[in-house]
Design a protein around this motif. Structure first.
Motif, PDB file in Angstrom:
ATOM      1  N   ILE A   7      -6.029  17.474  33.185  1.00  0.00           N
ATOM      2  CA  ILE A   7      -6.277  16.610  34.339  1.00  0.00           C
ATOM      3  C   ILE A   7      -6.425  17.436  35.603  1.00  0.00           C
ATOM      4  N   THR A   8      -5.592  18.469  35.770  1.00  0.00           N
ATOM      5  CA  THR A   8      -5.604  19.240  37.007  1.00  0.00           C
ATOM      6  C   THR A   8      -6.811  20.145  37.118  1.00  0.00           C
ATOM      7  N   ASP A  10      -9.685  19.046  37.254  1.00  0.00           N
ATOM      8  CA  ASP A  10     -10.560  18.243  38.089  1.00  0.00           C
ATOM      9  C   ASP A  10     -10.064  18.338  39.532  1.00  0.00           C
ATOM     10  N   ASP A  12     -10.315  16.429  41.919  1.00  0.00           N
ATOM     11  CA  ASP A  12      -9.823  15.172  42.461  1.00  0.00           C
ATOM     12  C   ASP A  12      -8.317  15.015  42.254  1.00  0.00           C
ATOM     13  N   TYR A  13      -7.715  15.878  41.486  1.00  0.00           N
ATOM     14  CA  TYR A  13      -6.297  15.767  41.170  1.00  0.00           C
ATOM     15  C   TYR A  13      -5.500  16.923  41.777  1.00  0.00           C
ATOM     16  N   THR A  15      -3.238  16.938  44.081  1.00  0.00           N
ATOM     17  CA  THR A  15      -1.813  16.636  44.220  1.00  0.00           C
ATOM     18  C   THR A  15      -1.080  16.957  42.922  1.00  0.00           C
ATOM     19  N   LEU A  16      -1.669  16.566  41.827  1.00  0.00           N
ATOM     20  CA  LEU A  16      -1.073  16.823  40.516  1.00  0.00           C
ATOM     21  C   LEU A  16      -1.090  18.319  40.207  1.00  0.00           C
ATOM     22  N   GLY A  72       1.057   7.474  38.191  1.00  0.00           N
ATOM     23  CA  GLY A  72      -0.364   7.607  38.498  1.00  0.00           C
ATOM     24  C   GLY A  72      -0.605   7.838  39.981  1.00  0.00           C
ATOM     25  N   TYR A  74      -1.010  10.357  41.641  1.00  0.00           N
ATOM     26  CA  TYR A  74      -1.836  11.520  41.954  1.00  0.00           C
ATOM     27  C   TYR A  74      -3.306  11.140  42.116  1.00  0.00           C
ATOM     28  N   LYS A  75      -3.651   9.918  41.827  1.00  0.00           N
ATOM     29  CA  LYS A  75      -5.062   9.482  41.879  1.00  0.00           C
ATOM     30  C   LYS A  75      -5.487   9.162  43.286  1.00  0.00           C
TER      31      LYS A  75
END
Length: 75
Positions: A7-8, A10, A12-13, A15-16, A72, A74-75
């Motif tokens: 996920i990280t 990307d 867009d993530y 924060t995550l 969720g 982080y979205k």
């Protein structure tokens, strides 16, 4: 590769990704010690003390990352 790592990747993530890096940084001594134990390298009292000193920050960073993933946020 963990789901968080995928996920990280990307942008867009961020924060995550930041939370994951903070966890990795906070838990580096614990992870290194776990590898020493796994590999049966031997006792290292200084490493044990570093692990003890890092437990609270490692737990806090891990909990933060878990909460982001769970909610969720982080979205």
């Amino acid at each position: 590769m963990s789901e968080v790592m995928i996920i990280t990747m990307d942008e867009d993530y961020s924060t995550l990704s930041t939370a994951e890096q903070e966890m990795q940084d906070a838990c580096v001594d614990l992870n290194a010690y776990a590898i020493r134990v796994r590999d049966k390298v031997g006792d290292d009292l200084a490493a044990q003390q570093r692990v003890l000193n890092s437990l609270d920050p490692c737990e806090a960073a891990t909990s933060k990352l878990e909460e982001l993933v769970r909610t969720g946020a982080y979205k």
